[in-house]
Scaffold this motif. Structure first.
Motif, PDB file in Angstrom:
ATOM      1  N   UNK A   1       0.824  -1.211   0.000  1.00  0.00           N
ATOM      2  CA  UNK A   1       0.000   0.000   0.000  1.00  0.00           C
ATOM      3  C   UNK A   1       0.857   1.259   0.000  1.00  0.00           C
ATOM      4  N   UNK A   2       2.176   1.073   0.042  1.00  0.00           N
ATOM      5  CA  UNK A   2       3.093   2.215  -0.025  1.00  0.00           C
ATOM      6  C   UNK A   2       3.215   2.699  -1.469  1.00  0.00           C
ATOM      7  N   UNK A   3       3.871   3.827  -1.633  1.00  0.00           N
ATOM      8  CA  UNK A   3       4.155   4.321  -2.981  1.00  0.00           C
ATOM      9  C   UNK A   3       5.149   3.381  -3.642  1.00  0.00           C
ATOM     10  N   UNK A   4       4.777   2.829  -4.781  1.00  0.00           N
ATOM     11  CA  UNK A   4       5.651   1.912  -5.495  1.00  0.00           C
ATOM     12  C   UNK A   4       6.382   2.632  -6.623  1.00  0.00           C
ATOM     13  N   UNK A   5       7.687   2.499  -6.645  1.00  0.00           N
ATOM     14  CA  UNK A   5       8.509   3.188  -7.648  1.00  0.00           C
ATOM     15  C   UNK A   5       9.104   2.191  -8.619  1.00  0.00           C
ATOM     16  N   UNK A   6       9.181   2.607  -9.894  1.00  0.00           N
ATOM     17  CA  UNK A   6       9.814   1.816 -10.943  1.00  0.00           C
ATOM     18  C   UNK A   6      10.994   2.612 -11.497  1.00  0.00           C
ATOM     19  N   UNK A   7      12.070   1.929 -11.855  1.00  0.00           N
ATOM     20  CA  UNK A   7      13.259   2.606 -12.386  1.00  0.00           C
ATOM     21  C   UNK A   7      13.465   2.263 -13.857  1.00  0.00           C
ATOM     22  N   UNK A   8      13.810   3.279 -14.633  1.00  0.00           N
ATOM     23  CA  UNK A   8      14.165   3.157 -16.045  1.00  0.00           C
ATOM     24  C   UNK A   8      15.525   3.822 -16.246  1.00  0.00           C
ATOM     25  N   UNK A   9      16.162   3.601 -17.393  1.00  0.00           N
ATOM     26  CA  UNK A   9      17.431   4.283 -17.654  1.00  0.00           C
ATOM     27  C   UNK A   9      17.203   5.519 -18.510  1.00  0.00           C
TER      28      UNK A   9
ATOM     29  N   UNK B   1      11.506   6.621 -11.613  1.00  0.00           N
ATOM     30  CA  UNK B   1      12.865   7.136 -11.473  1.00  0.00           C
ATOM     31  C   UNK B   1      13.665   6.830 -12.725  1.00  0.00           C
ATOM     32  N   UNK B   2      14.384   7.820 -13.210  1.00  0.00           N
ATOM     33  CA  UNK B   2      15.255   7.663 -14.369  1.00  0.00           C
ATOM     34  C   UNK B   2      16.705   7.653 -13.875  1.00  0.00           C
ATOM     35  N   UNK B   3      17.399   6.556 -14.121  1.00  0.00           N
ATOM     36  CA  UNK B   3      18.784   6.399 -13.651  1.00  0.00           C
ATOM     37  C   UNK B   3      19.751   6.973 -14.673  1.00  0.00           C
ATOM     38  N   UNK B   4      20.620   7.876 -14.209  1.00  0.00           N
ATOM     39  CA  UNK B   4      21.531   8.569 -15.127  1.00  0.00           C
ATOM     40  C   UNK B   4      22.932   8.713 -14.541  1.00  0.00           C
ATOM     41  N   UNK B   5      23.578   7.601 -14.182  1.00  0.00           N
ATOM     42  CA  UNK B   5      24.940   7.722 -13.635  1.00  0.00           C
ATOM     43  C   UNK B   5      25.936   8.324 -14.620  1.00  0.00           C
ATOM     44  N   UNK B   6      25.627   8.276 -15.919  1.00  0.00           N
ATOM     45  CA  UNK B   6      26.580   8.794 -16.893  1.00  0.00           C
ATOM     46  C   UNK B   6      26.744  10.314 -16.840  1.00  0.00           C
ATOM     47  N   UNK B   7      25.791  11.022 -16.284  1.00  0.00           N
ATOM     48  CA  UNK B   7      25.995  12.464 -16.112  1.00  0.00           C
ATOM     49  C   UNK B   7      27.209  12.704 -15.218  1.00  0.00           C
ATOM     50  N   UNK B   8      27.312  11.939 -14.137  1.00  0.00           N
ATOM     51  CA  UNK B   8      28.453  12.094 -13.237  1.00  0.00           C
ATOM     52  C   UNK B   8      29.707  11.441 -13.816  1.00  0.00           C
TER      53      UNK B   8
END
Length: 363
Positions: free
Chosen positions: A126-134, A182-189
């Protein structure tokens, strides 16, 4: 969007799931049995996050071999391990060379990337469910002028297809009831590191132009969806593989562009040690955005103290008001199936620390 305790995405894979994946890939385990064990691992991941008191939960990325695995396994056209090999390292001098995917054929839709992840998660919390994309920035490193041009003559043509594929996935996630992506963007760093910048050049990608280009493309991914009440987060770190990293440096060179020009509502930022620099670049964050401070490391066994976290939150509040801050670990605990070099018990303690500190600071 004011969730105060957040989690980046991945959790440690239980030993039985690691063994099952190896058996499945070797043809020694049926798809049905492997799926049953995946489901069990997701159930345990959800239970863990709920028990420690996090406001946001994920499925722990238990079904993925890596944080980007949903893209490579659901969309045909990638050579899974044929791409740019990136050296990860740690403070002790250990190094691990990790091979990335590479696009070698025209991308073809095989199945939804995250629909199964979200529908299973939705039915069990029942919590907020998050999905991650690149992000398109992450996907950009899967193109190479020497290996990809038979499928995509230019990186622009390849990224145009990535945008279309990602928008199709987001549309389906929203239809299924997802409200936090959530959009994962480690390449910015990663672009903070001179060696990685040179690696981009070798592969025919201008490291200066690619930032502006992918900001524009990430905004194109979100266009229209960001006005529908969906929360979009952008996660930036400096690499995470078996407790190792691939880049160091503060956010200063990219902060103004990334924070001011992107449409994301939340910035989930790695800030667990000196490799991340100071909080000063946060001055570029617009007044209507949230900064999720990744103050708790997923790479080391050391458990931070609550006092330490509260002090650092106060330091960050000099640049972003307290009411626009939140707390999370700095990255996932297992960006790849092998996981970081910490124990499940320490993982639990760190997640509980995030949730408890957030309640104390924000109520």
């Amino acid at each position: 969007m004011y969730y105060r305790s957040d989690v980046v995405g991945s959790l440690l894979r239980p030993a039985y799931l690691i063994e099952a994946r190896q058996q499945y890939e070797a043809g020694q385990l049926s798809a049905a049995e492997f799926k049953r064990l995946e489901d069990r691992a997701v159930d345990e991941a959800i239970q863990l996050q709920e028990e420690v008191g996090l406001e946001v939960v994920t499925d722990g990325e238990q079904r993925r071999y890596a944080f980007f695995g949903h893209l490579v396994e659901a969309i045909e056209g990638f050579d899974k391990f044929g791409g740019w090999a990136i050296p990860f390292r740690d403070e002790e001098g250990r190094e691990n060379l990790v091979r990335r995917p590479i696009v070698v054929e025209k991308l073809r839709w095989k199945r939804n990337m995250c629909a199964e992840e979200f529908t299973y998660l939705r039915a069990r919390t029942n919590r907020v469910g998050k999905v991650t994309l690149v992000s398109t920035m992450q996907a950009a490193v899967y193109w190479d002028k020497n290996k990809s041009t038979s499928a995509y003559p230019t990186i622009d043509s390849y990224l145009a297809d990535i945008v279309d594929i990602t928008r199709r996935e987001i549309e389906e996630l929203i239809r299924l009831g997802c409200t936090y992506i959530q959009i994962d963007a480690p390449q910015y760093a990663a672009l903070l590191d001179p060696k990685i910048r040179e690696g981009y050049r070798i592969r025919g990608i201008d490291p200066d132009r690619i930032v502006d280009q992918t900001i524009e493309l990430d905004n194109a991914v979100l266009d229209g969806f960001d006005k529908q009440g969906i929360v979009f987060g952008l996660h930036i770190c400096r690499g995470n593989n078996q407790s190792m990293f691939y880049a160091s440096g503060g956010y200063d060179p990219i902060a103004e562009k990334v924070f001011r020009k992107t449409k994301f509502h939340r910035f989930l930022l790695e800030y667990d040690d000196e490799r991340s620099g100071t909080f000063e670049p946060l001055r570029f964050v617009p007044e209507d955005r949230i900064v999720v401070l990744g103050l708790v490391t997923t790479k080391k066994m050391r458990l931070e103290s609550q006092e330490e976290l509260i002090q650092r939150i106060k330091e960050a509040a000099k640049y972003v008001p307290l009411e626009r801050l939140a707390l999370s670990p700095q990255c996932g605990f297992a960006s790849t199936w092998e996981g970081n070099r910490i124990t499940p018990e320490v993982q639990r303690q760190k997640l509980e620390l995030v949730a408890r500190t957030a309640r104390l600071v924000w109520g």
